[in-house]
Scaffold this motif. Structure first.
Motif, PDB file in Angstrom:
ATOM      1  N   THR A   1       0.867  -1.176   0.000  1.00 51.76           N
ATOM      2  CA  THR A   1       0.000   0.000   0.000  1.00 51.76           C
ATOM      3  C   THR A   1       0.903   1.225   0.000  1.00 51.76           C
ATOM      4  O   THR A   1       1.915   1.263   0.705  1.00 51.76           O
ATOM      5  CB  THR A   1      -0.940   0.061   1.223  1.00 51.76           C
ATOM      6  N   ALA A   2       0.559   2.200  -0.820  1.00 47.84           N
ATOM      7  CA  ALA A   2       1.326   3.442  -0.894  1.00 47.84           C
ATOM      8  C   ALA A   2       0.354   4.590  -1.077  1.00 47.84           C
ATOM      9  O   ALA A   2      -0.568   4.497  -1.888  1.00 47.84           O
ATOM     10  CB  ALA A   2       2.322   3.387  -2.051  1.00 47.84           C
ATOM     11  N   THR A   3       0.554   5.641  -0.321  1.00 48.60           N
ATOM     12  CA  THR A   3      -0.252   6.852  -0.473  1.00 48.60           C
ATOM     13  C   THR A   3       0.676   8.055  -0.444  1.00 48.60           C
ATOM     14  O   THR A   3       1.730   8.036   0.196  1.00 48.60           O
ATOM     15  CB  THR A   3      -1.303   6.998   0.644  1.00 48.60           C
ATOM     16  N   GLY A   4       0.264   9.087  -1.144  1.00 53.24           N
ATOM     17  CA  GLY A   4       1.045  10.315  -1.156  1.00 53.24           C
ATOM     18  C   GLY A   4       0.300  11.395  -1.902  1.00 53.24           C
ATOM     19  O   GLY A   4      -0.762  11.147  -2.480  1.00 53.24           O
ATOM     20  N   PRO A   5       0.858  12.600  -1.888  1.00 50.72           N
ATOM     21  CA  PRO A   5       0.211  13.711  -2.599  1.00 50.72           C
ATOM     22  C   PRO A   5       0.029  13.361  -4.073  1.00 50.72           C
ATOM     23  O   PRO A   5       0.940  12.814  -4.703  1.00 50.72           O
ATOM     24  CB  PRO A   5       1.199  14.869  -2.431  1.00 50.72           C
ATOM     25  N   ASP A   6      -1.137  13.681  -4.607  1.00 51.80           N
ATOM     26  CA  ASP A   6      -1.439  13.356  -6.000  1.00 51.80           C
ATOM     27  C   ASP A   6      -0.574  14.188  -6.938  1.00 51.80           C
ATOM     28  O   ASP A   6      -0.469  15.407  -6.790  1.00 51.80           O
ATOM     29  CB  ASP A   6      -2.921  13.625  -6.282  1.00 51.80           C
ATOM     30  N   LYS A   7       0.062  13.498  -7.876  1.00 51.83           N
ATOM     31  CA  LYS A   7       0.837  14.143  -8.933  1.00 51.83           C
ATOM     32  C   LYS A   7       1.113  13.103 -10.013  1.00 51.83           C
ATOM     33  O   LYS A   7       1.078  11.896  -9.736  1.00 51.83           O
ATOM     34  CB  LYS A   7       2.137  14.738  -8.395  1.00 51.83           C
ATOM     35  N   PRO A   8       1.368  13.529 -11.226  1.00 51.24           N
ATOM     36  CA  PRO A   8       1.667  12.565 -12.293  1.00 51.24           C
ATOM     37  C   PRO A   8       2.912  11.747 -11.965  1.00 51.24           C
ATOM     38  O   PRO A   8       3.869  12.249 -11.376  1.00 51.24           O
ATOM     39  CB  PRO A   8       1.907  13.452 -13.521  1.00 51.24           C
ATOM     40  N   GLY A   9       2.883  10.462 -12.354  1.00 53.73           N
ATOM     41  CA  GLY A   9       4.070   9.630 -12.251  1.00 53.73           C
ATOM     42  C   GLY A   9       4.169   8.736 -11.037  1.00 53.73           C
ATOM     43  O   GLY A   9       5.141   7.991 -10.895  1.00 53.73           O
ATOM     44  N   ILE A  10       3.186   8.771 -10.143  1.00 49.04           N
ATOM     45  CA  ILE A  10       3.270   7.968  -8.925  1.00 49.04           C
ATOM     46  C   ILE A  10       3.286   6.472  -9.248  1.00 49.04           C
ATOM     47  O   ILE A  10       4.134   5.731  -8.752  1.00 49.04           O
ATOM     48  CB  ILE A  10       2.129   8.307  -7.954  1.00 49.04           C
ATOM     49  N   VAL A  11       2.347   6.016 -10.063  1.00 48.28           N
ATOM     50  CA  VAL A  11       2.285   4.589 -10.391  1.00 48.28           C
ATOM     51  C   VAL A  11       3.562   4.175 -11.116  1.00 48.28           C
ATOM     52  O   VAL A  11       4.139   3.114 -10.828  1.00 48.28           O
ATOM     53  CB  VAL A  11       1.031   4.255 -11.224  1.00 48.28           C
TER      54      VAL A  11
END
Length: 178
Positions: free
Chosen positions: A9-19
């Motif tokens: 599980t990973a969460t963080g501030p939304d921005k392009p490129g996370i996946v």
């Protein structure tokens, strides 16, 4: 070579490129994404994955994934098994759809009923969207569940209709065809 399965599980501030960043780490360490879900929730982005890796690479993969914390992620990994088919032998898969005006407690009332009957939730997706003409918040829920074989379809449908009536939503249940 023996494979190890882990839930990430990973969460963080939304921005392009996370996946891309997470899957890059998985690939670099010889891992494979077996199943995943990801979505923006408010201003955050959340990922849930089942990853497999050889036993030889699993510890290094887990450590590399934990290093993503330096990139503003909250990351957790948990070793798991690929599933126990025998655990739910004799259970019947159904799809449940709930629709209606949004208000507090809908998810709880439905899941409380499911748990009380020993029904296992395989997937659960909820969303609130605006009605096309009025802008009224509309709640939507879709779930795939495994129902004990002794619980008859008609009894289940009637009980979900009653839960829906008490919650002011429409409930539909159909055999799951996958």
């Amino acid at each position: 070579m023996t494979q190890q399965a882990l839930v990430l599980t990973a969460t963080g501030p939304d921005k392009p490129g996370i996946v891309e960043r997470v899957t890059d780490v998985v690939e670099e360490h010889g891992g494979n994404v077996v199943a995943s879900r990801a979505m923006r929730l408010g201003g955050e982005f959340a990922i849930l994955m089942l990853v497999s890796a050889s036993t030889d690479h699993a510890d290094a993969l887990r450590e590399a994934l934990r290093a993503l914390r330096d990139d503003e992620f909250q990351v957790a990994t948990r070793l798991t098994t690929r599933g126990n088919v025998q655990k739910y032998a004799g259970y019947i898969p159904y799809e449940i759809k709930i629709r209606g005006a949004d208000h507090e407690g809908i998810v709880h009332s439905v899941t409380h009923y499911l748990a009380s009957q020993g029904i296992n939730i395989e997937t659960l997706d909820t969303n609130v969207r605006k009605a096309p003409m009025t802008g009224t918040p509309l709640f939507e829920m879709e779930a795939v569940v495994l129902v004990p074989g002794e619980l008859g379809y008609h009894d289940l449908r009637e009980a979900l209709d009653e839960v829906g009536d008490q919650s002011g939503v429409d409930a539909e249940i159909v055999p799951y065809t996958g």
